[in-house]
Design a protein around this motif. Structure first.
Motif, PDB file in Angstrom:
ATOM      1  N   ARG A  84      -5.616  -1.429 -12.295  1.00 45.38           N
ATOM      2  CA  ARG A  84      -5.075  -1.990 -11.069  1.00 45.38           C
ATOM      3  C   ARG A  84      -4.870  -0.846 -10.078  1.00 45.38           C
ATOM      4  O   ARG A  84      -4.301   0.184 -10.434  1.00 45.38           O
ATOM      5  CB  ARG A  84      -3.733  -2.683 -11.327  1.00 45.38           C
ATOM      6  N   CYS A  85      -5.330  -1.045  -8.852  1.00 50.91           N
ATOM      7  CA  CYS A  85      -5.276   0.024  -7.860  1.00 50.91           C
ATOM      8  C   CYS A  85      -4.230  -0.276  -6.802  1.00 50.91           C
ATOM      9  O   CYS A  85      -4.216  -1.361  -6.209  1.00 50.91           O
ATOM     10  CB  CYS A  85      -6.648   0.194  -7.214  1.00 50.91           C
ATOM     11  N   VAL A  86      -3.329   0.678  -6.577  1.00 52.69           N
ATOM     12  CA  VAL A  86      -2.313   0.583  -5.534  1.00 52.69           C
ATOM     13  C   VAL A  86      -2.633   1.641  -4.484  1.00 52.69           C
ATOM     14  O   VAL A  86      -2.808   2.812  -4.812  1.00 52.69           O
ATOM     15  CB  VAL A  86      -0.895   0.812  -6.113  1.00 52.69           C
ATOM     16  N   VAL A  87      -2.726   1.214  -3.224  1.00 52.24           N
ATOM     17  CA  VAL A  87      -3.117   2.114  -2.135  1.00 52.24           C
ATOM     18  C   VAL A  87      -1.892   2.448  -1.297  1.00 52.24           C
ATOM     19  O   VAL A  87      -1.095   1.568  -0.949  1.00 52.24           O
ATOM     20  CB  VAL A  87      -4.206   1.463  -1.262  1.00 52.24           C
ATOM     21  N   MET A  88      -1.738   3.740  -0.952  1.00 51.41           N
ATOM     22  CA  MET A  88      -0.651   4.179  -0.083  1.00 51.41           C
ATOM     23  C   MET A  88      -1.205   4.457   1.309  1.00 51.41           C
ATOM     24  O   MET A  88      -2.194   5.180   1.457  1.00 51.41           O
ATOM     25  CB  MET A  88       0.012   5.441  -0.657  1.00 51.41           C
ATOM     26  N   THR A  89      -0.577   3.858   2.321  1.00 53.85           N
ATOM     27  CA  THR A  89      -1.046   4.014   3.700  1.00 53.85           C
ATOM     28  C   THR A  89       0.068   4.600   4.558  1.00 53.85           C
ATOM     29  O   THR A  89       1.252   4.459   4.248  1.00 53.85           O
ATOM     30  CB  THR A  89      -1.487   2.661   4.294  1.00 53.85           C
ATOM     31  N   ALA A  90      -0.335   5.238   5.660  1.00 57.27           N
ATOM     32  CA  ALA A  90       0.645   5.796   6.584  1.00 57.27           C
ATOM     33  C   ALA A  90       1.358   4.686   7.325  1.00 57.27           C
ATOM     34  O   ALA A  90       0.845   3.572   7.480  1.00 57.27           O
ATOM     35  CB  ALA A  90      -0.051   6.731   7.575  1.00 57.27           C
ATOM     36  N   TYR A  91       2.578   4.964   7.787  1.00 59.43           N
ATOM     37  CA  TYR A  91       3.365   3.971   8.522  1.00 59.43           C
ATOM     38  C   TYR A  91       2.581   3.506   9.753  1.00 59.43           C
ATOM     39  O   TYR A  91       2.014   4.300  10.498  1.00 59.43           O
ATOM     40  CB  TYR A  91       4.695   4.561   8.978  1.00 59.43           C
ATOM     41  N   GLY A  92       2.544   2.195   9.951  1.00 50.69           N
ATOM     42  CA  GLY A  92       1.867   1.635  11.114  1.00 50.69           C
ATOM     43  C   GLY A  92       0.391   1.363  10.899  1.00 50.69           C
ATOM     44  O   GLY A  92      -0.282   0.856  11.793  1.00 50.69           O
ATOM     45  N   SER A  93      -0.159   1.727   9.725  1.00 49.62           N
ATOM     46  CA  SER A  93      -1.584   1.495   9.460  1.00 49.62           C
ATOM     47  C   SER A  93      -1.780   0.151   8.781  1.00 49.62           C
ATOM     48  O   SER A  93      -2.280   0.065   7.653  1.00 49.62           O
ATOM     49  CB  SER A  93      -2.152   2.627   8.591  1.00 49.62           C
ATOM     50  N   ALA A  94      -1.372  -0.902   9.467  1.00 49.76           N
ATOM     51  CA  ALA A  94      -1.442  -2.239   8.883  1.00 49.76           C
ATOM     52  C   ALA A  94      -2.874  -2.640   8.578  1.00 49.76           C
ATOM     53  O   ALA A  94      -3.155  -3.275   7.554  1.00 49.76           O
ATOM     54  CB  ALA A  94      -0.801  -3.256   9.826  1.00 49.76           C
ATOM     55  N   GLU A  95      -3.802  -2.239   9.463  1.00 47.58           N
ATOM     56  CA  GLU A  95      -5.192  -2.641   9.246  1.00 47.58           C
ATOM     57  C   GLU A  95      -5.755  -2.023   7.971  1.00 47.58           C
ATOM     58  O   GLU A  95      -6.568  -2.645   7.272  1.00 47.58           O
ATOM     59  CB  GLU A  95      -6.056  -2.269  10.455  1.00 47.58           C
ATOM     60  N   ASN A  96      -5.312  -0.802   7.618  1.00 45.71           N
ATOM     61  CA  ASN A  96      -5.777  -0.175   6.375  1.00 45.71           C
ATOM     62  C   ASN A  96      -5.275  -0.927   5.151  1.00 45.71           C
ATOM     63  O   ASN A  96      -6.004  -1.102   4.173  1.00 45.71           O
ATOM     64  CB  ASN A  96      -5.308   1.282   6.309  1.00 45.71           C
TER      65      ASN A  96
END
Length: 505
Positions: free
Chosen positions: A85-97
């Protein structure tokens, strides 16, 4: 050391991918304290080497890495049909990612800076999901009868409540079984009366959250001034009448699923607050200075065309994309008429059970007449027709008069469909003789406003100008009928103004 690891035989193995050494060390230490075995990588190439060397229970990866994107790791896991299972961490405000990652098959996402409590919760959910028995999805796609291979007993029961073996329903059930495995938000779309809540309950029952609560919320039925308290909770003394702390829907749904029905009816001001709660996975109760972390999966439903609502400025585009990660379209009854016999059998069995009577028989002639009936109200209208037939039946065989109930039921079911149907069609049963062939109006909006005004005035007059009763008869919420009365300038007796300030009960 915590015992949150679901595996009794060996510690779960986690691969952490982040190019910042301090953060990577922080994540490692956090997971080691939870009893997991952890390996770390600082780039896409290092992550590939670890994946080549062995298997993991979960992979947590940053989106942006020195030699590529975390999406490349996710895509490799998907292409090779690996079990991680893959969990992705995105920068704040990168909703599209985050939305892109969920659509690509990520189990979940985290927004940086990562809250460690939320980090532990998401990793535990991913490990538990991976530890569940394998579910051969491809096998279920080939045959609707093999859905048992995908879901738990609770999931199978929930899917069976979606009555029908037609191709459209088979596709709906297969899609539910697929999307239930992750945490991606789901938008259930369909006309009123098609069974959107049943589909939402099936998503919950087929997921690893099936043991948690399923909290259903009708967004159009909550007074606007109470929306924030109902959704996020309130602290004692935060408003008049608040005598004790109370949880909101988000807190009540912790560890489970929050179903937002008729999401298109939410006011714009509340939409922005809901968006933040979904993105940050935390809510701030009214009167509190602290935010509460919430672990919920969002499933929403609407009969409206939300894309058209976005274009009209009535629905936030960013919220639409956040909710519409995965879409499930529930077909109208007219698109699956081959399911009518099974639906009638199931509905009659329930009606008879509730009434404590034998199940009545439905003749082939009646089924033929039902198959030719428009059924604009979908399964809800069909159920009303059968209820009426059972109540008026003299013997064991039902005889349904589909002409009279249609004229009565269609106006109530018509308003939700006006976004996709010609506006003149719902009015035909109400005016069969007066306007057999009405001329095309020169001002369409004025014509529609006049038709709506006449219907509202008639409903108000017949209910003694009781707004609550009139709204219920027309399938509207109290807030919706107040808005229409004010917009159309409908005056009410007793000195009430046309702005919705008259009696409601």
């Amino acid at each position: 050391m915590s015992s949150s690891n679901p595996s009794a035989q060996r510690p779960a193995q986690i691969l952490v991918v982040d190019d910042e050494p301090d953060l990577r060390t922080l994540y490692e230490l956090t997971l080691l304290r939870e009893g997991y075995r952890v390996e770390a990588a600082g780039s896409v190439s290092e992550a590939r080497e670890h994946l080549d060397a062995g298997r993991f229970d979960a992979v947590i990866t940053d989106m942006r890495l020195p030699d590529g994107l975390g999406m490349e790791i996710l895509q490799r896991i998907q292409q090779e049909q690996r079990s991680e299972r893959c969990v992705v961490m995105t920068a704040y405000g990168s909703a599209e990612n985050a939305v892109e990652a969920l659509k690509a098959g990520a189990f979940d996402y985290l927004t940086k800076p990562v809250d460690l409590k939320q980090f532990r919760t998401v990793v535990a959910s991913a490990v538990q999901a991976q530890a569940a028995p394998a579910r051969p999805v491809r096998q279920a796609e080939d045959s609707g009868s093999k859905l048992a291979a995908i879901t738990s007993n609770a999931g199978i029961a929930a899917l069976e409540r979606l009555v029908g073996g037609s191709e459209p329903m088979r596709l709906v059930k297969s899609r539910i079984a697929k999307v239930a495995r992750g945490m991606a938000p789901v938008l259930v779309r369909g006309e009123s009366g098609t069974g959107k809540e049943l589909a939402a309950r099936a998503v919950h029952a087929c997921s690893q959250r099936s043991d948690g609560p399923f909290v259903a919320v009708n967004c159009g039925a909550i007074p606007e001034n109470l929306l924030e308290a109902e959704f996020f909770g309130a602290r004692k003394g935060s408003y008049t009448g608040s005598s004790q702390d109370r949880d909101g829907y988000f807190q009540a749904a912790r560890g489970g699923t929050l179903f937002l029905d008729e999401i298109g009816d939410l006011p714009l001001a509340m939409q922005s607050k809901l968006l933040r709660a979904i993105q940050e996975r935390s809510v701030r109760p009214i009167g509190s200075t602290q935010e509460d972390a919430v672990d919920v999966r969002i499933v929403s439903a609407t009969h409206k065309d939300l894309q058209a609502e976005v274009q009209a400025g009535r629905f936030r585009q960013d919220l639409f994309y956040r909710l519409n990660v995965i879409e499930i379209a529930v077909p109208a009854l007219r698109e699956r008429r081959e399911d009518l016999p099974a639906l009638c059998e199931a509905l009659l069995a329930r009606i008879a059970r509730d009434a404590g009577m034998p199940i009545p028989a439905l003749s082939a002639e009646v089924l033929q007449r039902l198959s030719q009936h428009p059924l604009h109200g979908n399964v809800r209208e069909l159920e009303n027709l059968l209820h009426r037939a059972v109540a008026l039946s003299d013997g064991d065989v039902l005889h349904i008069d589909v002409s009279s109930p249609a004229a009565q039921l269609e106006p109530a079911g018509a308003p939700p469909a006006t976004a996709t149907q010609a506006p003149a069609e719902p009015q035909q049963p109400a005016l069969p003789a007066a306007r057999p062939a009405a001329a095309v109006p020169s001002d369409l909006q004025s014509y529609l406003d006049q038709q709506e005004r006449e219907i509202l005035v008639r409903a108000l007059q017949e209910s003694g100008f009781n707004r609550t009763a009139a709204a219920a008869r027309l399938g509207l919420s109290l807030r919706q009928i107040r808005y229409r009365i004010a917009r159309l300038g409908i005056a009410t007796p007793g000195g009430d103004d046309p702005h919705g300030n008259g009696p409601d009960d």
